[in-house]
Scaffold this motif. Sequence first.
Motif, PDB file in Angstrom:
ATOM      1  N   LYS A 220       0.827  -1.205   0.000  1.00 42.29           N
ATOM      2  CA  LYS A 220       0.000   0.000   0.000  1.00 42.29           C
ATOM      3  C   LYS A 220       0.866   1.262   0.000  1.00 42.29           C
ATOM      4  N   GLU A 221       1.910   1.258   0.822  1.00 43.95           N
ATOM      5  CA  GLU A 221       2.793   2.427   0.880  1.00 43.95           C
ATOM      6  C   GLU A 221       3.538   2.611  -0.429  1.00 43.95           C
ATOM      7  N   MET A 222       3.901   1.517  -1.079  1.00 41.20           N
ATOM      8  CA  MET A 222       4.566   1.609  -2.377  1.00 41.20           C
ATOM      9  C   MET A 222       3.646   2.272  -3.405  1.00 41.20           C
ATOM     10  N   GLU A 223       2.369   1.951  -3.336  1.00 44.09           N
ATOM     11  CA  GLU A 223       1.405   2.584  -4.244  1.00 44.09           C
ATOM     12  C   GLU A 223       1.330   4.088  -3.983  1.00 44.09           C
ATOM     13  N   GLU A 224       1.332   4.466  -2.699  1.00 44.37           N
ATOM     14  CA  GLU A 224       1.283   5.885  -2.345  1.00 44.37           C
ATOM     15  C   GLU A 224       2.530   6.614  -2.832  1.00 44.37           C
ATOM     16  N   ILE A 225       3.685   5.979  -2.665  1.00 43.10           N
ATOM     17  CA  ILE A 225       4.939   6.594  -3.104  1.00 43.10           C
ATOM     18  C   ILE A 225       4.953   6.734  -4.623  1.00 43.10           C
ATOM     19  N   ALA A 226       4.498   5.695  -5.308  1.00 41.20           N
ATOM     20  CA  ALA A 226       4.458   5.740  -6.777  1.00 41.20           C
ATOM     21  C   ALA A 226       3.549   6.871  -7.247  1.00 41.20           C
ATOM     22  N   GLY A 227       2.412   7.043  -6.558  1.00 29.75           N
ATOM     23  CA  GLY A 227       1.507   8.128  -6.917  1.00 29.75           C
ATOM     24  C   GLY A 227       2.125   9.492  -6.672  1.00 29.75           C
ATOM     25  N   ALA A 228       2.859   9.614  -5.554  1.00 21.81           N
ATOM     26  CA  ALA A 228       3.515  10.888  -5.235  1.00 21.81           C
ATOM     27  C   ALA A 228       4.594  11.220  -6.252  1.00 21.81           C
ATOM     28  N   VAL A 229       5.376  10.209  -6.638  1.00 19.40           N
ATOM     29  CA  VAL A 229       6.439  10.419  -7.630  1.00 19.40           C
ATOM     30  C   VAL A 229       5.842  10.835  -8.971  1.00 19.40           C
ATOM     31  N   LYS A 230       4.735  10.178  -9.346  1.00 22.98           N
ATOM     32  CA  LYS A 230       4.079  10.518 -10.610  1.00 22.98           C
ATOM     33  C   LYS A 230       3.547  11.944 -10.578  1.00 22.98           C
ATOM     34  N   ARG A 231       2.943  12.333  -9.437  1.00 17.61           N
ATOM     35  CA  ARG A 231       2.407  13.684  -9.316  1.00 17.61           C
ATOM     36  C   ARG A 231       3.514  14.728  -9.379  1.00 17.61           C
ATOM     37  N   GLN A 232       4.619  14.450  -8.709  1.00 20.06           N
ATOM     38  CA  GLN A 232       5.732  15.398  -8.702  1.00 20.06           C
ATOM     39  C   GLN A 232       6.325  15.578 -10.090  1.00 20.06           C
ATOM     40  N   ARG A 233       6.339  14.509 -10.884  1.00 23.51           N
ATOM     41  CA  ARG A 233       6.836  14.630 -12.250  1.00 23.51           C
ATOM     42  C   ARG A 233       5.945  15.521 -13.102  1.00 23.51           C
ATOM     43  N   SER A 234       4.637  15.473 -12.836  1.00 26.00           N
ATOM     44  CA  SER A 234       3.688  16.250 -13.641  1.00 26.00           C
ATOM     45  C   SER A 234       3.562  17.693 -13.170  1.00 26.00           C
ATOM     46  N   GLU A 235       3.967  17.961 -11.919  1.00 24.47           N
ATOM     47  CA  GLU A 235       3.806  19.301 -11.351  1.00 24.47           C
ATOM     48  C   GLU A 235       5.108  20.079 -11.422  1.00 24.47           C
ATOM     49  N   ARG A 236       5.574  20.368 -12.596  1.00 28.78           N
ATOM     50  CA  ARG A 236       6.786  21.154 -12.782  1.00 28.78           C
ATOM     51  C   ARG A 236       6.403  22.627 -12.930  1.00 28.78           C
ATOM     52  N   GLY A 237       6.717  23.408 -11.923  1.00 27.58           N
ATOM     53  CA  GLY A 237       6.388  24.818 -11.990  1.00 27.58           C
ATOM     54  C   GLY A 237       7.423  25.608 -12.783  1.00 27.58           C
ATOM     55  N   ARG A 238       7.015  26.797 -13.216  1.00 26.52           N
ATOM     56  CA  ARG A 238       7.928  27.686 -13.937  1.00 26.52           C
ATOM     57  C   ARG A 238       8.523  28.686 -12.957  1.00 26.52           C
ATOM     58  N   PRO A 239       9.749  29.170 -13.214  1.00 28.78           N
ATOM     59  CA  PRO A 239      10.346  30.170 -12.314  1.00 28.78           C
ATOM     60  C   PRO A 239       9.460  31.400 -12.132  1.00 28.78           C
ATOM     61  N   GLN A 240       8.804  31.839 -13.208  1.00 28.96           N
ATOM     62  CA  GLN A 240       7.962  33.044 -13.110  1.00 28.96           C
ATOM     63  C   GLN A 240       6.744  32.841 -12.221  1.00 28.96           C
ATOM     64  N   ASP A 241       6.373  31.563 -11.968  1.00 28.74           N
ATOM     65  CA  ASP A 241       5.226  31.304 -11.104  1.00 28.74           C
ATOM     66  C   ASP A 241       5.464  31.794  -9.670  1.00 28.74           C
ATOM     67  N   LEU A 242       6.735  31.900  -9.281  1.00 29.21           N
ATOM     68  CA  LEU A 242       7.058  32.394  -7.947  1.00 29.21           C
ATOM     69  C   LEU A 242       6.686  33.861  -7.783  1.00 29.21           C
ATOM     70  N   VAL A 243       6.629  34.590  -8.864  1.00 27.83           N
ATOM     71  CA  VAL A 243       6.329  36.023  -8.813  1.00 27.83           C
ATOM     72  C   VAL A 243       4.905  36.321  -9.262  1.00 27.83           C
ATOM     73  N   ILE A 244       4.437  35.610 -10.308  1.00 29.36           N
ATOM     74  CA  ILE A 244       3.105  35.876 -10.874  1.00 29.36           C
ATOM     75  C   ILE A 244       2.004  35.508  -9.893  1.00 29.36           C
ATOM     76  N   ASN A 245       2.130  34.344  -9.259  1.00 30.66           N
ATOM     77  CA  ASN A 245       1.112  33.871  -8.330  1.00 30.66           C
ATOM     78  C   ASN A 245       1.193  34.640  -7.005  1.00 30.66           C
ATOM     79  N   LYS A 246       0.050  35.176  -6.552  1.00 26.40           N
ATOM     80  CA  LYS A 246       0.025  36.000  -5.345  1.00 26.40           C
ATOM     81  C   LYS A 246       0.505  35.234  -4.109  1.00 26.40           C
ATOM     82  N   GLY A 247       0.026  34.004  -3.967  1.00 26.67           N
ATOM     83  CA  GLY A 247       0.416  33.205  -2.810  1.00 26.67           C
ATOM     84  C   GLY A 247       1.896  32.878  -2.818  1.00 26.67           C
ATOM     85  N   ASN A 248       2.426  32.489  -3.987  1.00 25.12           N
ATOM     86  CA  ASN A 248       3.852  32.189  -4.094  1.00 25.12           C
ATOM     87  C   ASN A 248       4.700  33.426  -3.823  1.00 25.12           C
TER      88      ASN A 248
END
Length: 497
Positions: A220-248
């Motif tokens: 079960k934990e391996m499935e969770e880790i695999a899902g986290a790794v997959k999500r992190q690969r898809s969530e690549r932010g851009r440098p400008q997102d640090l300034v454009i986004n109000k929260g960032n």
Amino acid sequence: MFSIVGMFRGTTPQLIAVFFSTIGAISDGMHYGWSAPFLPVLEGENSPVTISHSDVTWLETIYLIGGLAGLPVTIFCVDKLGRKASILLAAAVSLVAWILIAVANNVWYIYVARFMTGLSGDVAFVAAPMYIAEIADKNIRGFLAGTIYVMMLVGILVVYAVAPYAPFYVSSIIGAGFVIIQLVVFPFMPDSPYYLLSKNKYDKAKEHLKRLRSSGNVDKEMEEIAGAVKRQRSERGRPQDLVINKGNRKALVIMIVLNAAQHFSSISVMLMNLHSILKEAESTYISSEIAGILFSALMLIAATIADVICDKFGRKALLISSSLLSGISLLVLAVYFTLKNTGYDVKDLSWIPIAAVLIYAAVFKFGLGIIPIVMTAELFPAKVKAMGMTLADFSYLLFGLISVELYQKLSDAFYLDLPFYIFSASTLLTAMFSWLYIPETKGRTLDEIQFILKGEPVPERKPSSQLEKVENGIEDKDITLTHISKSDTSQDDVPVK
């Protein structure tokens, strides 16, 4: 009732792995605090290495310059070599540096060693927290994440206790000893399952995860880790997102200001110049060497307590109170040096600088010295976390360098009181900034923190987890708090610095 024993049950393999992954931080702490007890020795009549007054400044700043140079090395190593290999590489570099210091007969040996230790420390203080986050059980992740900082403070205490009373090379032997233990034992520890899975080594990742868990079933934990790794690969932010986004943008401003505040509250100046500052104060009550030991011991105790209670009392309250008390302590020290510099007889008041720096040690590490580390991982969302934390790390090193240079220049041109007036004012302004601008993140999920940073209403949470049901008074006879902690609602994120 919450059970400490229950929280750690079945986590022995993780505790061992974390211990040997962070034992090198004792050596890093010795390097960080090295200049305070050793510069007076090197400037003395029986110095093993001849140095000039300009060398004093450079031996402090070259360490921070090495840290800045280590940023691109760190980014490359943790991704390409892995967390475990990066920790070992940093330990190897630190060992070479200790050897150079031990055999030094010329100041250039020490220059090279100090640069190397700044670089290796930067690598270690990124790789080790990442490694810990990726191997730790969620119930003890917060506790384990703070281990590296406690180890660093142990190192500062060791070098302050040994350096004034032992031959020049002894500290190098002790520091090298901790690194050698790490180099010998840590290769046999499990690797990060997250990193192995990110490199498509599924079977190896599962094998190492089994070694870290008391339960043999980790599917079960391996499935969770695999899902986290997959999500992190898809969530690549851009440098400008640090300034454009109000929260960032707000998160970035908070972290830059807090990292600047840490150094402009004089912490690097204190750690690198404590003995010379107290010698200039001419206190007749206790020696600067004993005061240095008490200073580092108080920091260690205060940081340990703060790490335990920050989830109970909140980040903001600790940050404000710590900044106010630190600013007052520095103001008292500045006034003392003003009186001394104007010819006032301060003999009967020479206890004041000792008391001021010891109070500062306790109150600084109780809030301002630890809360920015905690908040680094809380404020940035996953897709820009790597970039945000790298910029925070850069600002930490940059402001450390500026604060040390400012202290040296102003104290040479004027006197010690002027830089401490500036540090006091900066720290008091930090308290105001914390009160007006920084949100309280205690008890908030990472998603809720993002709504707060953006200035948007936080969606109401339904008591979906066991912990939330208990906290909201929903009875469940089968629920106990023995194996439940706040970290059940957190993500796999830990601070870098």
